[in-house]
Write a protein that holds these residues in place. Structure first.
Motif, PDB file in Angstrom:
ATOM      1  N   ILE A   1       0.853  -1.181   0.000  1.00  0.00           N
ATOM      2  CA  ILE A   1       0.000   0.000   0.000  1.00  0.00           C
ATOM      3  C   ILE A   1       0.892   1.234   0.000  1.00  0.00           C
ATOM      4  O   ILE A   1       1.746   1.395   0.872  1.00  0.00           O
ATOM      5  N   LEU A   2       0.712   2.103  -0.973  1.00  0.00           N
ATOM      6  CA  LEU A   2       1.554   3.282  -1.093  1.00  0.00           C
ATOM      7  C   LEU A   2       0.933   4.456  -0.345  1.00  0.00           C
ATOM      8  O   LEU A   2      -0.280   4.667  -0.401  1.00  0.00           O
ATOM      9  N   TRP A   3       1.770   5.219   0.335  1.00  0.00           N
ATOM     10  CA  TRP A   3       1.332   6.449   0.980  1.00  0.00           C
ATOM     11  C   TRP A   3       1.258   7.541  -0.082  1.00  0.00           C
ATOM     12  O   TRP A   3       2.082   7.592  -0.988  1.00  0.00           O
ATOM     13  N   ASP A   4       0.286   8.421   0.041  1.00  0.00           N
ATOM     14  CA  ASP A   4       0.165   9.479  -0.961  1.00  0.00           C
ATOM     15  C   ASP A   4       1.228  10.548  -0.740  1.00  0.00           C
ATOM     16  O   ASP A   4       1.897  10.602   0.289  1.00  0.00           O
ATOM     17  N   ARG A   5       1.388  11.416  -1.734  1.00  0.00           N
ATOM     18  CA  ARG A   5       2.433  12.426  -1.695  1.00  0.00           C
ATOM     19  C   ARG A   5       2.250  13.394  -0.534  1.00  0.00           C
ATOM     20  O   ARG A   5       3.219  13.932  -0.001  1.00  0.00           O
ATOM     21  N   GLU A   6       1.005  13.631  -0.141  1.00  0.00           N
ATOM     22  CA  GLU A   6       0.761  14.560   0.963  1.00  0.00           C
ATOM     23  C   GLU A   6       1.364  14.033   2.257  1.00  0.00           C
ATOM     24  O   GLU A   6       1.946  14.793   3.040  1.00  0.00           O
ATOM     25  N   VAL A   7       1.221  12.737   2.496  1.00  0.00           N
ATOM     26  CA  VAL A   7       1.812  12.127   3.681  1.00  0.00           C
ATOM     27  C   VAL A   7       3.339  12.176   3.590  1.00  0.00           C
ATOM     28  O   VAL A   7       4.025  12.540   4.549  1.00  0.00           O
ATOM     29  N   GLU A   8       3.874  11.817   2.437  1.00  0.00           N
ATOM     30  CA  GLU A   8       5.325  11.816   2.272  1.00  0.00           C
ATOM     31  C   GLU A   8       5.920  13.210   2.486  1.00  0.00           C
ATOM     32  O   GLU A   8       6.948  13.369   3.159  1.00  0.00           O
ATOM     33  N   ALA A   9       5.267  14.231   1.929  1.00  0.00           N
ATOM     34  CA  ALA A   9       5.756  15.601   2.087  1.00  0.00           C
ATOM     35  C   ALA A   9       5.671  16.044   3.537  1.00  0.00           C
ATOM     36  O   ALA A   9       6.554  16.745   4.049  1.00  0.00           O
ATOM     37  N   SER A  10       4.605  15.624   4.224  1.00  0.00           N
ATOM     38  CA  SER A  10       4.429  15.979   5.625  1.00  0.00           C
ATOM     39  C   SER A  10       5.515  15.349   6.485  1.00  0.00           C
ATOM     40  O   SER A  10       6.087  16.004   7.366  1.00  0.00           O
ATOM     41  N   VAL A  11       5.828  14.083   6.235  1.00  0.00           N
ATOM     42  CA  VAL A  11       6.886  13.401   6.986  1.00  0.00           C
ATOM     43  C   VAL A  11       8.214  14.114   6.788  1.00  0.00           C
ATOM     44  O   VAL A  11       8.971  14.342   7.747  1.00  0.00           O
ATOM     45  N   GLU A  12       8.516  14.497   5.559  1.00  0.00           N
ATOM     46  CA  GLU A  12       9.777  15.180   5.271  1.00  0.00           C
ATOM     47  C   GLU A  12       9.853  16.514   6.002  1.00  0.00           C
ATOM     48  O   GLU A  12      10.848  16.846   6.647  1.00  0.00           O
ATOM     49  N   ARG A  13       8.780  17.299   5.907  1.00  0.00           N
ATOM     50  CA  ARG A  13       8.768  18.635   6.516  1.00  0.00           C
ATOM     51  C   ARG A  13       8.839  18.557   8.036  1.00  0.00           C
ATOM     52  O   ARG A  13       9.593  19.300   8.679  1.00  0.00           O
ATOM     53  N   LEU A  14       8.057  17.666   8.641  1.00  0.00           N
ATOM     54  CA  LEU A  14       7.992  17.585  10.097  1.00  0.00           C
ATOM     55  C   LEU A  14       9.259  16.958  10.690  1.00  0.00           C
ATOM     56  O   LEU A  14       9.671  17.327  11.791  1.00  0.00           O
ATOM     57  N   THR A  15       9.862  16.043   9.970  1.00  0.00           N
ATOM     58  CA  THR A  15      11.123  15.465  10.434  1.00  0.00           C
ATOM     59  C   THR A  15      12.205  16.536  10.468  1.00  0.00           C
ATOM     60  O   THR A  15      12.973  16.640  11.441  1.00  0.00           O
ATOM     61  N   GLN A  16      12.268  17.350   9.429  1.00  0.00           N
ATOM     62  CA  GLN A  16      13.239  18.432   9.384  1.00  0.00           C
ATOM     63  C   GLN A  16      13.005  19.422  10.517  1.00  0.00           C
ATOM     64  O   GLN A  16      13.954  19.876  11.179  1.00  0.00           O
TER      65      GLN A  16
END
Length: 290
Positions: free
Chosen positions: A5-20
């Protein structure tokens, strides 16, 4: 959630931004707070508008000393709820780190678990230093059942985390800004609010994604149960703000009866809408609640 199951781009972008953001804003909580020997006897421990009796007929029944004591013990109750709630959510997140299907959120899970562990420490530290105890855990256990689908379980787990965090943050943001409170109290609420803003943004993305998955499966019974559970858990979390132990510790006679009378006050329903308004709006927006 199966690994295909693939995560959508919104989730991926959120993970990147919040991790930073988590890495850029990292602090050492063990060296951040100034812990005075005691809280001044005449100090407020809780913002006036956050007292459970605020706006009720019961407020007039209390002496000034009882009101001050109630603020103290409702503060201890609030931080105790955080200790117990955080411990439970950490366990659920740790069980998913580096598991198949969680490759994308795992990067932020590490920051989430680390920060929540630190939150649990400073809330417990406050309770033990100034209240002498942590109130017992009265939370509802996570639902378990052989017929629960992975999609439904994930939705429920992360909904519990999100609901808890959003309701807690209502208190944190107000106490952080209340200059009538001691600086130690303002500081722990300010730091928690800062971190929770990231956790809430992350939680909204996960819950939305899990609900999209649940909707795609199309099990009407699970969808109806999900809506019922969300509504029930919001109500249960709000009810925990009315602590019999806090009323008893404040010297209020018949604390159980007093709690029932306070909760029955019409004004409290309006307060509940204010406390949980953001949560209700989110679950309406993603289609869980009508």
């Amino acid at each position: 959630m199966p690994s295909n199951i693939l995560w959508d781009r919104e989730v991926e972008a959120s993970v990147e931004r919040l991790t930073q953001a988590a890495e850029n804003e990292y602090y050492n909580p063990y060296k951040t707070f100034d812990w005075p020997e005691s809280i001044a006897p005449d100090a407020k421990w809780l913002s006036t508008e956050l007292l459970s009796v605020h706006g009720t007929d019961m407020a007039a029944e209390l002496t000034e000393d009882q009101t001050r004591e109630l603020g103290k013990w409702e503060s201890v109750n609030f931080y105790s709820l955080n200790v117990h709630g955080i411990r439970e959510l950490i366990l659920e997140v740790v069980n998913r780190i580096h598991m198949p299907g969680y490759e994308v959120p795992t990067r932020f899970f590490h920051h989430f678990v680390g920060e929540e562990n630190e939150h649990m420490w400073f809330f417990a530290e406050f309770c033990l230093r100034y209240g002498g105890r942590i109130f017992p855990d009265l939370t509802m256990a996570f639902p378990r059942g052989a017929k629960m689908s992975p999609a439904f379980e994930n939705f429920i787990v992360f909904s519990r985390i999100l609901i808890f965090e959003q309701i807690v943050d209502h208190f944190n943001s107000r106490m952080a800004a209340d200059d009538s409170l001691p600086e130690t109290i303002r500081a722990i609420n300010r730091i928690h609010h800062q971190d929770e803003s990231r956790h809430i943004a992350f939680g909204c993305q996960l819950v939305r994604a899990f609900y999209d998955r649940l909707t795609a499966i199309g099990d009407e019974k699970e969808l109806a149960t999900a809506a019922e559970y969300v509504q029930g858990y919001i109500s249960l979390t709000l009810q925990q703000l009315y602590s019999v132990e806090a009323y008893r510790s404040a010297g209020i006679p018949d604390p159980l009866g007093f709690r029932a009378r306070v909760m029955a006050q019409p004004h409290r329903a309006q307060v509940h809408q204010q406390i949980a308004g953001r949560t209700y709006a989110f679950y309406r927006r993603i289609g869980v609640l009508a």
